[in-house]
Design a protein around this motif. Sequence first.
Motif, PDB file in Angstrom:
ATOM      1  N   ALA A  57      -6.642   4.829  -3.072  1.00 32.20           N
ATOM      2  CA  ALA A  57      -5.013   5.185  -2.815  1.00 32.20           C
ATOM      3  C   ALA A  57      -4.168   3.862  -3.034  1.00 32.20           C
ATOM      4  N   TYR A  58      -4.609   2.705  -1.964  1.00 28.82           N
ATOM      5  CA  TYR A  58      -3.769   1.657  -2.221  1.00 28.82           C
ATOM      6  C   TYR A  58      -4.005   0.752  -3.485  1.00 28.82           C
ATOM      7  N   LEU A  60      -4.388   2.067  -6.483  1.00 24.38           N
ATOM      8  CA  LEU A  60      -3.565   2.804  -7.427  1.00 24.38           C
ATOM      9  C   LEU A  60      -2.212   2.901  -6.972  1.00 24.38           C
ATOM     10  N   GLN A  61      -1.574   2.300  -5.963  1.00 27.23           N
ATOM     11  CA  GLN A  61      -0.241   2.214  -5.623  1.00 27.23           C
ATOM     12  C   GLN A  61       0.282   0.694  -6.386  1.00 27.23           C
ATOM     13  N   LEU A  62      -0.794  -0.357  -6.446  1.00 26.09           N
ATOM     14  CA  LEU A  62      -0.056  -1.259  -6.810  1.00 26.09           C
ATOM     15  C   LEU A  62       0.117  -1.222  -8.154  1.00 26.09           C
ATOM     16  N   SER A  63       1.164  -2.137  -8.642  1.00 28.37           N
ATOM     17  CA  SER A  63       1.359  -2.266 -10.271  1.00 28.37           C
ATOM     18  C   SER A  63       1.097  -3.249 -11.059  1.00 28.37           C
ATOM     19  N   TYR A  84       6.080  -9.583  -7.236  1.00 29.19           N
ATOM     20  CA  TYR A  84       5.771  -9.122  -5.878  1.00 29.19           C
ATOM     21  C   TYR A  84       6.310 -10.391  -4.888  1.00 29.19           C
ATOM     22  N   TYR A 100      -7.758  -7.983  -7.543  1.00 29.49           N
ATOM     23  CA  TYR A 100      -7.551  -6.841  -7.838  1.00 29.49           C
ATOM     24  C   TYR A 100      -8.473  -6.281  -9.146  1.00 29.49           C
ATOM     25  N   THR A 389      -3.370   3.706   7.053  1.00 31.20           N
ATOM     26  CA  THR A 389      -2.304   3.209   6.250  1.00 31.20           C
ATOM     27  C   THR A 389      -2.960   2.548   5.019  1.00 31.20           C
ATOM     28  N   PRO A 409       1.022  -1.932   3.082  1.00 36.06           N
ATOM     29  CA  PRO A 409       1.060  -1.808   1.838  1.00 36.06           C
ATOM     30  C   PRO A 409       2.436  -1.679   1.041  1.00 36.06           C
ATOM     31  N   ALA A 410       3.456  -0.777   1.765  1.00 37.64           N
ATOM     32  CA  ALA A 410       4.786  -0.714   1.102  1.00 37.64           C
ATOM     33  C   ALA A 410       5.386  -1.962   1.096  1.00 37.64           C
ATOM     34  N   ASP A 412       3.829  -5.581   0.947  1.00 38.92           N
ATOM     35  CA  ASP A 412       2.774  -6.412   1.013  1.00 38.92           C
ATOM     36  C   ASP A 412       2.945  -7.839   1.182  1.00 38.92           C
TER      37      ASP A 412
END
Length: 788
Positions: A57-58, A60-63, A84, A100, A389, A409-410, A412
């Motif tokens: 989940a983390y 896939l949250q990253l761009s 970022y 990544y 988290t 993660p929100a 980072d």
Amino acid sequence: MATRRDLMLTAAAFAASPVVSWAAAPGGLPAKAKPLPLSSVRLSPSPYATAVEANRAYLLQLSPDRLLHNFMTFAGLPAKGELYGGWEGDTIAGHTLGHYLSALVVMYEQTGDAECKRRADYIVAELARAQAKRGTGYVGALQRKRKDGKVVDGEEIFGEVMKGDIRSGGFDLNGSWSPLYTVHKVFAGLLDVHQAWGNQQALQVAIGLAGYFERVFAALDDAQMQTLLGCEYGGLNESYAELYARTGDKRWLAVAERIYDRKVLDPLVAQRDELANIHANTQVPKLIGLGRLYELTGKPQDADAARFFWRTVTQRHSYVIGGNADREYFSAPDTIAAHISEQTCEHCNTYNMLKLTRQLYSWKPDGALFDYYERAHLNHVMAAQNPRTGGFTYMTPLLTGAAREFSNPADDPFWCCVGTGMEAHAKHGESIFWEGEGTLLVNLYIPAEAQWKARGAGLKLETRYPYEPESRLTLSTLAKPGRFTVALRVPAWAGKGVKVSVNGKAFAPKLDGGYALVDRAWKAGDVVAISLPLALRLESAPGDESTVAVLRGPMVLAADLGPVATPWQGVDPAMVGENLLSRFQPVAVEKATYVARGIMRPADLTFVPFYSQYERRSAVYFRRFTEGAWKTEEAAFLAEQAHLKDISARSVDVMHLGEMQPERDHNLTSEISYPVAYRNRNGRDARSGGFFEFDMKVRPGPLILQATYWGEERKRQFDILVDGVKIATQQLQADHPGKFFDVEYPVPEALTQGKTKVRVRFTPPERNTAGPVFGVRLFTAQPAKPVA
């Protein structure tokens, strides 16, 4: 005596357990081994599977486009996402993208999630565009901060390097932060994508990057190259060696062999432990690279150095959870007990030590290697991610009462340990099953299903270990019945209490190299089970039998000191008495929960698995005493409290450095100075060219300025001034091991006469650091005693 008796119960104590026999085994185990492909292993429900899903989940949250921002803009292409923050907004920018890429690869292999593969291929294509636009082979996101403060494309430092202008203090290089370390992360990510599914574009980008730095290194003579390698470079030697393995082009092998830091590696080749006071994670990848070179060239000294390093670190420099280093640095061997702090066990170190362990095991299987691997994987890696988290720790603190600090993660911070964390928690199935010479080796007891293609076998491993003793391996399918060996790892701590059964009937296996070898004719549906005793044991810190931790099987237990939200203000608990283990009473064995009654000071405590204390405060290490020794300890403690009370009564002003409000109240100003925190104390240092200064109240009469330091700082020197007048030059050189210490400086009365305050300044000469200073106090001198 009792203390010895309890320690004798730990015949497989950590300091002794990873004693590996590098000589050929007399028979039974294969000469070499390799893991079953990660893509052939699927985790069943367990804390490990939960960690993978939290990490997916983390990821896939990253761009990807935000991580690519600097790569594109520095190449003169428009960025598709904002940059970022955290480390990605600093001069080390770009390291996260490499991690990544690697994490996407192993997550795809572990779960089959096609989105991970799509993202990795997209990033490679974007890197190829940026590389082509530059036209030099270089592609990167590094930033460089010039002397005038302007931040620019970091590539310009390599032009300076080629001219022999190499300026580094170990991590900075000409205004950029560990640039070759970042290059290695990108290089490694590209090679991982190529290896996983044959992405040729990834290989071509890696070759272009390799060619660029081949030219940089070619411009340097040997002395200049060694100066450059004094700056952290990750495992760049491994990447060049791997590129040679992929392409067969010997030019890459030549570069790999030149990336050799003599200062660190020569002693290891000579089997000397000179690790004290050097940055730990900077070194581990160098040994992994040497190991890869050994695999390609067969030079025994490379293998010997890697093996010696592993033995030395695991036996003499590691904490009970398998991690190493305090404040990122190795201490002297066998001094772990003096370095139990909130800055222990950087996750990157353990990530790389596990990689090195796998490498050594592939050369010559030995159960002791995986005894260490299991310990570090369970107790450190699993502790370093908050599954609620998805955040990661940088350090995993072992100081009593310290809280784990997880990334958010929100928002980072993109620490290095976020990078290794996203890789580590994408591949928990990678080391469960191994094979060699027709033998199946089970190294980790983690619930999983796997396909063993060599035998056409479907495997199912069912277990609640280490909470319950039994693990059951079922040959769900088998293409053809036949005779072969299943090797089940028997940890050294298990002793003689191991039980093995086949299809429910007791089986007497051959024991060899840390394994129970079950050699028989197998058919589909057969079940082999192993039961490992999970008795409690005490384990001493290397070099100090009076400092102990509690383990149950491979699992480190910790005293639960309450929620993170409640600050820890108690004294460090201690163990007092005899037959300590007999006083641990089970509360919930299925959760590995116990209460220690009557032996803990100042009060009874509940013990639980350390790794699971994500949002709780813990105590892991305890000093142990006889009843008599405890009374002496209490008396010394009371005497110290009386001394502190006396100093407090005579205090005129106290400066709590590193804390916002006290620094404001004392009008602190500084340059190139940073707050620090260590062992529950805040402080401040000033680097070369900087200073910090502040006001302190004074009163008439003789005064003493007292400063507090940590007793094991690396060698440094700095001046202390009062209203511009130097009153002392202080040298720190690790001469107060294991404790903070105070230094008192008499203040000439002429400097305070007629004043209500003075300005105190700490400043280092060039190439030095002032402090860290963990508090400053001004107090009145005691009246001189009358002469009798």
